[in-house]
Scaffold this motif. Structure first.
Motif, PDB file in Angstrom:
ATOM      1  N   ASN A   1     -14.772  21.851   5.064  1.00  0.00           N
ATOM      2  CA  ASN A   1     -15.214  20.848   4.089  1.00  0.00           C
ATOM      3  C   ASN A   1     -14.063  20.053   3.498  1.00  0.00           C
ATOM      4  O   ASN A   1     -14.272  19.012   2.894  1.00  0.00           O
ATOM      5  CB  ASN A   1     -16.004  21.505   2.954  1.00  0.00           C
ATOM      6  N   LYS A   2     -12.834  20.556   3.632  1.00  0.00           N
ATOM      7  CA  LYS A   2     -11.662  19.876   3.077  1.00  0.00           C
ATOM      8  C   LYS A   2     -10.560  19.791   4.123  1.00  0.00           C
ATOM      9  O   LYS A   2      -9.544  20.483   4.036  1.00  0.00           O
ATOM     10  CB  LYS A   2     -11.170  20.594   1.822  1.00  0.00           C
ATOM     11  N   CYS A   3     -10.754  18.924   5.093  1.00  0.00           N
ATOM     12  CA  CYS A   3      -9.760  18.717   6.148  1.00  0.00           C
ATOM     13  C   CYS A   3      -8.734  17.691   5.654  1.00  0.00           C
ATOM     14  O   CYS A   3      -9.087  16.592   5.239  1.00  0.00           O
ATOM     15  CB  CYS A   3     -10.453  18.215   7.409  1.00  0.00           C
ATOM     16  N   PHE A   4      -7.454  18.047   5.723  1.00  0.00           N
ATOM     17  CA  PHE A   4      -6.383  17.177   5.227  1.00  0.00           C
ATOM     18  C   PHE A   4      -6.182  15.975   6.145  1.00  0.00           C
ATOM     19  O   PHE A   4      -6.038  16.109   7.356  1.00  0.00           O
ATOM     20  CB  PHE A   4      -5.077  17.962   5.120  1.00  0.00           C
ATOM     21  N   VAL A   5      -6.197  14.776   5.541  1.00  0.00           N
ATOM     22  CA  VAL A   5      -5.895  13.513   6.222  1.00  0.00           C
ATOM     23  C   VAL A   5      -5.088  12.642   5.258  1.00  0.00           C
ATOM     24  O   VAL A   5      -4.919  12.998   4.091  1.00  0.00           O
ATOM     25  CB  VAL A   5      -7.176  12.768   6.673  1.00  0.00           C
TER      26      VAL A   5
ATOM     27  N   GLU B   1       0.843  -1.195   0.000  1.00  0.00           N
ATOM     28  CA  GLU B   1       0.000   0.000   0.000  1.00  0.00           C
ATOM     29  C   GLU B   1       0.879   1.246   0.000  1.00  0.00           C
ATOM     30  O   GLU B   1       2.035   1.215   0.418  1.00  0.00           O
ATOM     31  CB  GLU B   1      -0.912   0.026   1.229  1.00  0.00           C
ATOM     32  N   PHE B   2       0.304   2.337  -0.457  1.00  0.00           N
ATOM     33  CA  PHE B   2       0.997   3.613  -0.523  1.00  0.00           C
ATOM     34  C   PHE B   2       0.202   4.648   0.250  1.00  0.00           C
ATOM     35  O   PHE B   2      -1.015   4.556   0.359  1.00  0.00           O
ATOM     36  CB  PHE B   2       1.157   4.050  -1.978  1.00  0.00           C
ATOM     37  N   LEU B   3       0.910   5.639   0.767  1.00  0.00           N
ATOM     38  CA  LEU B   3       0.262   6.718   1.496  1.00  0.00           C
ATOM     39  C   LEU B   3      -0.355   7.689   0.498  1.00  0.00           C
ATOM     40  O   LEU B   3       0.290   8.115  -0.449  1.00  0.00           O
ATOM     41  CB  LEU B   3       1.297   7.434   2.365  1.00  0.00           C
ATOM     42  N   ARG B   4      -1.608   8.015   0.689  1.00  0.00           N
ATOM     43  CA  ARG B   4      -2.325   8.902  -0.227  1.00  0.00           C
ATOM     44  C   ARG B   4      -2.917  10.061   0.579  1.00  0.00           C
ATOM     45  O   ARG B   4      -3.511   9.854   1.629  1.00  0.00           O
ATOM     46  CB  ARG B   4      -3.421   8.121  -0.927  1.00  0.00           C
ATOM     47  N   ARG B   5      -2.774  11.267   0.058  1.00  0.00           N
ATOM     48  CA  ARG B   5      -3.405  12.445   0.666  1.00  0.00           C
ATOM     49  C   ARG B   5      -4.898  12.413   0.371  1.00  0.00           C
ATOM     50  O   ARG B   5      -5.308  12.006  -0.706  1.00  0.00           O
ATOM     51  CB  ARG B   5      -2.822  13.724   0.095  1.00  0.00           C
ATOM     52  N   ASP B   6      -5.679  12.884   1.324  1.00  0.00           N
ATOM     53  CA  ASP B   6      -7.126  12.930   1.123  1.00  0.00           C
ATOM     54  C   ASP B   6      -7.673  14.113   1.905  1.00  0.00           C
ATOM     55  O   ASP B   6      -7.010  14.659   2.781  1.00  0.00           O
ATOM     56  CB  ASP B   6      -7.764  11.621   1.606  1.00  0.00           C
ATOM     57  N   PHE B   7      -8.889  14.488   1.587  1.00  0.00           N
ATOM     58  CA  PHE B   7      -9.569  15.569   2.281  1.00  0.00           C
ATOM     59  C   PHE B   7     -10.968  15.082   2.634  1.00  0.00           C
ATOM     60  O   PHE B   7     -11.672  14.540   1.778  1.00  0.00           O
ATOM     61  CB  PHE B   7      -9.645  16.818   1.398  1.00  0.00           C
ATOM     62  N   ILE B   8     -11.358  15.270   3.895  1.00  0.00           N
ATOM     63  CA  ILE B   8     -12.675  14.819   4.343  1.00  0.00           C
ATOM     64  C   ILE B   8     -13.436  15.991   4.959  1.00  0.00           C
ATOM     65  O   ILE B   8     -12.830  16.952   5.432  1.00  0.00           O
ATOM     66  CB  ILE B   8     -12.572  13.647   5.352  1.00  0.00           C
ATOM     67  N   PRO B   9     -14.773  15.907   4.971  1.00  0.00           N
ATOM     68  CA  PRO B   9     -15.566  16.984   5.572  1.00  0.00           C
ATOM     69  C   PRO B   9     -15.554  16.893   7.097  1.00  0.00           C
ATOM     70  O   PRO B   9     -15.623  15.802   7.667  1.00  0.00           O
ATOM     71  CB  PRO B   9     -16.971  16.740   5.016  1.00  0.00           C
ATOM     72  N   THR B  10     -15.421  18.051   7.742  1.00  0.00           N
ATOM     73  CA  THR B  10     -15.543  18.136   9.194  1.00  0.00           C
ATOM     74  C   THR B  10     -16.541  19.236   9.524  1.00  0.00           C
ATOM     75  O   THR B  10     -17.056  19.911   8.633  1.00  0.00           O
ATOM     76  CB  THR B  10     -14.180  18.453   9.852  1.00  0.00           C
ATOM     77  N   LYS B  11     -16.791  19.400  10.812  1.00  0.00           N
ATOM     78  CA  LYS B  11     -17.769  20.390  11.246  1.00  0.00           C
ATOM     79  C   LYS B  11     -17.373  21.815  10.834  1.00  0.00           C
ATOM     80  O   LYS B  11     -18.224  22.625  10.494  1.00  0.00           O
ATOM     81  CB  LYS B  11     -17.923  20.306  12.769  1.00  0.00           C
ATOM     82  N   ASP B  12     -16.073  22.094  10.802  1.00  0.00           N
ATOM     83  CA  ASP B  12     -15.624  23.455  10.509  1.00  0.00           C
ATOM     84  C   ASP B  12     -14.886  23.618   9.183  1.00  0.00           C
ATOM     85  O   ASP B  12     -14.483  24.713   8.825  1.00  0.00           O
ATOM     86  CB  ASP B  12     -14.730  23.961  11.648  1.00  0.00           C
TER      87      ASP B  12
END
Length: 106
Positions: free
Chosen positions: A89-93, A76-87
């Motif tokens: 819409n594009k929180c980096f994970v 597996e490889f590490l992939r950047r992603d963005f998820i919605p949070t309360k504050d």
């Protein structure tokens, strides 16, 4: 005989009510943290603290987010992603992805 039937009816109703309460409780709480009820900094802190977290990102969506590459499986490889949070819409994970990222040779 009549008291036996009324006792059975009470037991049946009580058992059915308890089963229904259990179903409602399990539907209300899936056991997974939900990013949309947390701030971005709370999400990132939870992932950093635990190393890897399976987190809901919506009513029917979830994924496993990781603090770093060491939490990924072989291949597996590490992939950047963005998820919605309360504050935000594009929180980096980050998450692990089995597909190889594109590599461009110059």
């Amino acid at each position: 005989m009549k008291s036996l039937l009324s006792r059975l009816a009470i037991v049946a109703l009580t058992g059915g009510g308890a089963a229904l309460a259990g179903i409602q409780a399990s539907e209300a709480q899936s056991g997974r943290p939900n990013s949309t009820t947390m701030t971005c900094s709370q999400v990132q802190a939870m992932i950093t603290q635990r190393g890897a977290v399976v987190m809901s990102t919506g009513q029917y969506t979830f994924d496993r987010y990781v603090a770093n590459f060491s939490y990924c499986q072989h291949g597996e490889f590490l992939r950047r992603d963005f998820i919605p949070t309360k504050d935000n819409n594009k929180c980096f994970v980050q998450r692990c992805d089995p597909s190889r990222p594109f590599i461009f040779n110059d």
